[in-house]
Design a protein around this motif. Structure first.
Motif: not given
Length: 459
Positions: A182-200
Motif C-alpha cells: 500500500l503506497s497511499g490512501l486517498t479519499l475517493e471523492p477527492l480522487a474523482s475531483a482531481d480527475a474530472v474538475l478543472s481548476q476554474e
C-alpha cells in the motif's frame, strides 16, 4: 534509467467493481494509461469491505488483468477510501511560535497539522486527511500560503476527514494479502475531483457528485479549496434492487434493464413501449413497460439527489459568499443514466454537467477509459504520480534464465545514482517549499506507515 520510470498504479475498490489502473505521465504532462484491469467486486458493500477473502480474490483478478494488459508488474498501489463511515468536520487551531522573528516554514505547518491529528475522535474513528483551508497570521486573515511570512501566532481552519479505523485497516489487509504494498490512501471523492474538475471550476465553486454502486460521494470546492466532503450510503445498486422488487425479476436482468433502457425522467417514455424479459426455467416471459421502469428509477434517483442536496445546503450554498457558481458535476457509473443531468438541474436549480476524466488523459486514450466509471481510478493514478511512486516495473520479454541477472543488476547499480541525481535536481528546482507539498507529504507518509505498522503488529 529505464528501471526508474515513474509508473503509478491506482486501485479503486468499489462496491460493484474493483479497478486497477497503471499509468504514467507522457512528455506533455498528460496521463497515459498503460493498463487497466477490472473485476466484479464481491466482498464490498456500501464502500466497506465485508468479506476479506472475496475482496482479496477480486483485487488479485483486477491486478492480474492490468499486468497482462500492460506488460508491467505491480508492486504497490494508491487506494481510494470511501464508505458510509466517512464524515468531515471543520476545525480551527493555532500555534504560538517561539520566535516570531523567523519566517514561517514547513516545520510550523507540520506542528499545526500534528496538533490537529491529536484531536479526540469518537471511539473507533481515525483522522484520514487534515486539509488546511486558510491561514491567519497574527489576526491577518485569508492567507493562502503562510510559508515565508513573519508572525507569532499561526492559525488555520482545517477540513478534517474522519473514518472508521477498522474499515480502513481491512482495506490495508486485503491489499497486503493480495501480495501488493500500500503506497497511499486517498479519499475517493477527492480522487474523482482531481480527475474530472478543472481548476476554474474549483475556484468558482463546484459540487462533485460521484454516484457509485454502493455509495454516492460528494466533494465541494470553493476558491480552489476543498470545503465539504460526504459519503451517502446509496448508489446505483439501490436502483437495481428497486427494479428487481418492482418488476419481480432477477438482479442480473434488473441491472441490464437499468443500463439499457433506464431513464431518470418518466415523461420520456410512451405508454406502449414494452420490453419482454425471458422467464426463468421455462416460465412465461415477463412484459415490462418502460414507463413504469422509469418511474421506479426516477423515485430512487430523486431520493439520492435530495440527500446530496441536503449536504450541499449544509455546506451553505445558499449564502451568497459560498455560492457554487460552477454548479454540479456528476460522475461515476450512475452518471451514465439517461436524463440524469436534466433531473439534477430540475431538483437543485444548479447548472450541471457530466464529468469525464479526460481532463488530464493523453489524447490517444481509449473511449472506455474516459468514461465516468473510471473517474476515481484515474484520480488515484494521478495521486500516485504526484507522490513520485515507482509502483510498477516493466517485465522483460525474454524469459530466458539470464533475464534474472538482467533485471537485478541494473536495479542495484543504477538506483542509488539516479536517486541522488533526482534528489539533487529536486533541491535545485524545488527550493521554495509550499504548504500544499508539505501537507501532501506529511499525510501520505504518516497515515500509510500507521496502517503498515498496525498490520505488521497484528499478524
Amino acid at each position: 534509467m529505464e528501471n526508474r520510470e515513474n509508473i503509478a498504479v491506482g486501485l479503486d475498490i468499489g462496491t460493484t467493481k474493483i479497478v486497477a489502473m497503471i499509468g504514467k505521465k507522457n512528455e506533455y504532462g498528460k496521463l497515459e494509461i498503460l493498463g487497466l484491469g477490472k473485476a466484479k467486486s464481491l466482498g464490498v458493500a456500501r464502500g466497506v469491505v465485508n468479506n476479506i477473502t472475496q475482496t482479496i480474490h477480486s483485487i488479485q483478478q483486477a491486478v492480474m488483468e492490468a499486468e497482462e494488459n500492460s506488460g508491467y508488474k505491480i508492486n504497490d498501489v494508491v487506494v481510494g477510501i470511501a464508505g458510509q463511515h466517512i464524515r468531515s468536520i471543520q476545525h480551527t487551531d493555532y500555534i504560538s511560535r517561539s520566535n516570531p522573528e523567523e519566517v514561517i516554514s514547513g516545520k510550523d505547518i507540520q506542528l499545526l497539522i500534528d496538533q490537529v491529528n491529536k484531536l479526540a475522535m469518537l471511539p473507533g474513528e481515525e483522522i484520514i486527511h487534515v486539509l488546511p483551508q486558510e491561514f491567519k497570521i497574527d489576526g491577518q486573515s485569508e492567507i493562502k500560503e503562510p510559508i515565508g511570512m513573519y508572525g507569532g501566532r499561526l492559525e488555520a481552519s482545517f477540513h478534517v476527514v474522519v473514518g472508521q479505523a477498522s474499515s480502513i485497516r481491512n482495506v490495508g489487509r486485503c491489499i497486503q494479502s493480495s501480495g501488493i504494498e500500500l503506497s497511499g490512501l486517498t479519499l475517493e471523492p477527492l480522487a474523482s475531483a482531481d480527475a474530472v474538475l478543472s481548476q476554474e471550476e474549483k475556484e468558482a465553486g463546484v459540487a462533485l457528485i460521484d454516484i457509485g454502486g454502493g455509495t454516492t460521494d460528494l466533494a465541494i470546492f470553493k476558491d480552489g479549496i476543498i470545503r465539504h466532503t460526504a459519503v451517502i450510503p446509496f448508489g446505483g445498486n439501490v436502483i437495481t434492487e428497486d427494479i428487481k422488487e418492482g418488476c419481480s425479476i432477477i438482479e442480473k436482468q434488473a441491472e441490464l434493464l437499468k443500463v439499457k433502457f433506464g431513464s431518470a425522467w418518466p415523461g420520456e417514455n410512451k405508454d406502449n413501449e414494452i420490453v419482454s424479459i425471458p422467464g426463468l426455467r421455462g416460465r412465461e416471459p415477463k412484459e415490462i413497460s418502460l414507463k413504469n421502469l422509469s418511474k421506479i428509477i426516477h423515485a430512487r434517483v430523486v431520493e439520492i439527489i435530495e440527500q446530496v442536496f441536503t449536504e450541499v445546503k449544509a455546506y451553505g450554498h445558499e449564502d451568497p459568499r459560498k455560492k457554487l457558481i460552477a454548479g454540479i458535476v456528476l460522475t461515476g457509473g450512475g452518471a451514465q443514466l439517461q436524463h440524469i443531468k436534466q433531473l439534477v438541474e430540475y431538483i437543485t436549480g444548479m447548472d450541471t454537467r457530466i464529468g469525464y476524466p479526460n481532463e488530464h488523459l493523453a489524447g490517444n486514450s481509449s473511449e472506455d477509459i474516459s468514461s465516468p466509471l473510471y473517474a476515481t481510478a484515474v484520480g488515484l493514478v494521478m495521486n500516485s504520480i504526484a507522490n513520485n511512486t515507482q509502483s510498477a516495473y516493466r517485465l522483460e520479454v525474454s524469459q530466458a534464465i539470464p533475464q534474472q541477472k538482467q533485471v537485478i543488476a541494473p536495479v542495484v547499480e543504477t538506483q542509488p545514482e539516479v536517486v541522488n541525481e533526482e534528489v539533487i535536481e529536486e533541491k535545485v528546482t524545488k527550493e521554495p517549499e509550499t504548504t500544499e507539498g508539505k501537507i501532501r507529504k506529511s499525510f501520505f507518509d504518516k497515515y500509510v506507515d500507521k496502517i503498515k505498522d498496525f498490520l505488521d503488529n497484528a499478524e
